[in-house]
Design a protein around this motif. Sequence first.
Motif, mmCIF file in Angstrom:
data_model
loop_
_atom_site.group_PDB
_atom_site.id
_atom_site.type_symbol
_atom_site.label_atom_id
_atom_site.label_comp_id
_atom_site.label_asym_id
_atom_site.label_seq_id
_atom_site.Cartn_x
_atom_site.Cartn_y
_atom_site.Cartn_z
ATOM 1 N N ASN A 283 0.814 -1.207 0.000
ATOM 2 C CA ASN A 283 0.000 0.000 0.000
ATOM 3 C C ASN A 283 0.855 1.267 0.000
ATOM 4 O OD1 ASN A 283 -2.659 1.088 0.011
ATOM 5 N ND2 ASN A 283 -2.383 1.696 2.143
ATOM 6 N N GLU A 284 2.151 1.142 -0.359
ATOM 7 C CA GLU A 284 3.045 2.282 -0.260
ATOM 8 C C GLU A 284 3.965 2.365 -1.481
ATOM 9 O OE1 GLU A 284 5.272 2.363 3.347
ATOM 10 O OE2 GLU A 284 3.526 1.977 4.636
ATOM 11 N N ILE A 285 4.512 3.550 -1.632
ATOM 12 C CA ILE A 285 5.593 3.769 -2.601
ATOM 13 C C ILE A 285 6.614 4.668 -1.914
ATOM 14 C CG2 ILE A 285 4.384 5.739 -3.686
ATOM 15 C CD1 ILE A 285 5.668 4.836 -6.341
ATOM 16 N N HIS A 286 7.899 4.304 -1.990
ATOM 17 C CA HIS A 286 8.948 5.018 -1.273
ATOM 18 C C HIS A 286 9.876 5.747 -2.234
ATOM 19 C CE1 HIS A 286 8.659 1.955 2.333
ATOM 20 N NE2 HIS A 286 7.503 2.524 2.013
ATOM 21 N N LEU A 287 10.330 6.921 -1.803
ATOM 22 C CA LEU A 287 11.294 7.716 -2.553
ATOM 23 C C LEU A 287 12.467 8.057 -1.649
ATOM 24 C CD1 LEU A 287 8.849 10.403 -4.034
ATOM 25 C CD2 LEU A 287 9.297 8.116 -4.911
ATOM 26 N N THR A 288 13.656 8.161 -2.221
ATOM 27 C CA THR A 288 14.822 8.638 -1.483
ATOM 28 C C THR A 288 15.197 10.002 -2.051
ATOM 29 O OG1 THR A 288 15.576 6.363 -1.177
ATOM 30 C CG2 THR A 288 17.167 8.123 -0.762
ATOM 31 N N VAL A 289 15.107 11.024 -1.209
ATOM 32 C CA VAL A 289 15.227 12.412 -1.666
ATOM 33 C C VAL A 289 16.411 13.086 -0.985
ATOM 34 C CG1 VAL A 289 14.088 14.656 -1.811
ATOM 35 C CG2 VAL A 289 12.743 12.551 -2.048
ATOM 36 N N ALA A 290 17.388 13.518 -1.774
ATOM 37 C CA ALA A 290 18.510 14.287 -1.245
ATOM 38 C C ALA A 290 18.104 15.755 -1.168
ATOM 39 C CB ALA A 290 19.743 14.124 -2.128
ATOM 40 N N LEU A 291 18.315 16.350 -0.011
ATOM 41 C CA LEU A 291 17.922 17.746 0.180
ATOM 42 C C LEU A 291 18.901 18.659 -0.545
ATOM 43 C CD1 LEU A 291 15.626 19.149 1.734
ATOM 44 C CD2 LEU A 291 17.240 19.555 3.582
ATOM 45 N N GLN A 292 18.402 19.423 -1.515
ATOM 46 C CA GLN A 292 19.231 20.357 -2.282
ATOM 47 C C GLN A 292 19.273 21.697 -1.565
ATOM 48 O OE1 GLN A 292 20.839 19.363 -5.155
ATOM 49 N NE2 GLN A 292 20.010 17.334 -4.664
ATOM 50 N N GLN A 293 20.484 22.197 -1.323
ATOM 51 C CA GLN A 293 20.642 23.450 -0.594
ATOM 52 C C GLN A 293 21.437 24.447 -1.425
ATOM 53 O OE1 GLN A 293 21.570 22.935 3.674
ATOM 54 N NE2 GLN A 293 21.632 20.726 3.283
ATOM 55 N N HIS A 294 21.036 25.726 -1.348
ATOM 56 C CA HIS A 294 21.687 26.790 -2.113
ATOM 57 C C HIS A 294 21.923 27.980 -1.198
ATOM 58 C CE1 HIS A 294 20.401 24.501 -5.627
ATOM 59 N NE2 HIS A 294 19.160 24.558 -5.162
ATOM 60 N N PHE A 295 22.953 28.755 -1.535
ATOM 61 C CA PHE A 295 23.171 30.029 -0.845
ATOM 62 C C PHE A 295 23.123 31.140 -1.876
ATOM 63 C CE2 PHE A 295 25.657 33.587 0.772
ATOM 64 C CZ PHE A 295 25.063 33.780 2.010
ATOM 65 N N THR A 296 22.211 32.073 -1.684
ATOM 66 C CA THR A 296 22.030 33.177 -2.618
ATOM 67 C C THR A 296 22.740 34.417 -2.112
ATOM 68 O OG1 THR A 296 19.876 32.305 -3.209
ATOM 69 C CG2 THR A 296 20.322 34.557 -3.858
ATOM 70 N N SER A 297 23.571 35.029 -2.967
ATOM 71 C CA SER A 297 24.304 36.234 -2.595
ATOM 72 C C SER A 297 23.365 37.422 -2.452
ATOM 73 C CB SER A 297 25.361 36.527 -3.657
ATOM 74 O OG SER A 297 26.012 37.747 -3.395
ATOM 75 N N GLY A 298 23.908 38.532 -1.989
ATOM 76 C CA GLY A 298 23.082 39.720 -1.782
ATOM 77 C C GLY A 298 23.247 40.778 -2.842
ATOM 78 N N LYS A 299 23.965 40.463 -3.941
ATOM 79 C CA LYS A 299 24.185 41.459 -4.984
ATOM 80 C C LYS A 299 24.051 40.842 -6.363
ATOM 81 C CE LYS A 299 27.434 44.514 -2.536
ATOM 82 N NZ LYS A 299 28.773 45.143 -2.588
ATOM 83 N N VAL A 300 23.692 41.656 -7.344
ATOM 84 C CA VAL A 300 23.726 41.247 -8.739
ATOM 85 C C VAL A 300 24.221 42.433 -9.558
ATOM 86 C CG1 VAL A 300 21.278 41.816 -9.020
ATOM 87 C CG2 VAL A 300 22.420 40.424 -10.723
ATOM 88 N N ASN A 301 25.385 42.264 -10.181
ATOM 89 C CA ASN A 301 25.998 43.347 -10.964
ATOM 90 C C ASN A 301 26.122 44.641 -10.162
ATOM 91 O OD1 ASN A 301 26.500 41.941 -13.341
ATOM 92 N ND2 ASN A 301 24.410 42.217 -14.041
#
Length: 363
Positions: free
Chosen positions: A310-328
């Motif tokens: 009655n189940e289906i299983h997934l293995t999920v790697a947590l994707q992490q990012h760091f966003t800077s505070g400037k663009v150009n």
Amino acid sequence: MSVFGLGSRSYHTFCKFAHDVNDNLIELGAQQLLEVGEGDELYKQAESFQIWTLKVIQTICNENSLYDQTILLKSIDEIKKELEWDPKDYRVVKSQSSEPNLIDSLSSIHKRKVVPCRLHSKKELQSHSSSRSTLLIRLEHVEETGLLYDPGDHVIVYPSNDEILVNKIIGRMNTRTFDDVIEVEKLGIYSLFIEIDASKSWRKCSRLPPCSVRTALKHFIDISAPPTQELLTTFALMSSDSAEKQILQRLSTEQDLYKETLHALGNPSVCDVLDVFVNVKITAELIIEKFPIIRPRYYSVSSCLLTYANEIHLTVALQQHFTSGKVNGVKTTAKNGKHSYGLCSGWFRKMKAEDVVPLSIKR
């Protein structure tokens, strides 16, 4: 004949299938009008297709009568207008429909049968000392939905956006009707080959079902991925600040600068970019017609029906990012940047037992 292929240049087999089809058609005796067109999902794919379409029509024009050429050239004019965003050609109308069923809507948008499952539980597979995070996701009620699978099949998951991001976009809109069910209409000439005296009319856009802006942003529209160059082109048109326009125009036309900027900023989301360009006007029409659709995520099945009926299983790697505070050189509203998660893995991270997970099986 002429063939247009879709793909990503990040793969060495980019558009190989299109080239194979083209070569096989030539071997069978087909006359080639143009070289194979290529659409790179990383760089203005929709615009590449429209430009290729123009070339096809222009080639056909050269081999037809003056009357046919006139009709085809009017078609070219309409296609050229599709390359540009003109707010005057779109309007919002209040719909008589109620909010759509999520599962039915996802099935319609993605042209695939989507079924609902519920989260049974999730378990962290990494040790407490690890800097990584991997979740075992257990979904239940597979039998009730008639979902069958084999070990090794792929589960296609349809994630939703974080409510915080949804509210940030809504906060940029100059309207209080974001919970009303609406439809978008476009002004245009609707014919495959446009008659000389054809007139324009309003027609409902079918990209999304009738829904509220909040529902569109929550379940259908991607606001967590980096903006495409096509979207940045539209942002430039919608900005009321000349300095912003100039930066956005450069980012939308200079591919190397675009890639370097996204890399330097840690692949910022649409919301992050809008934090930089605060003078871009955000409207319901712009969101529903120009923002990208959320792409489903693919995971391998980590269970077997013989053991978990009655189940289906997934293995999920947590994707992490760091966003800077400037663009150009332009600072965002976040002084020191921020830490964020991938859309789907972050969605699973916040999910609670019994929450609904829309999915499909790719066998």
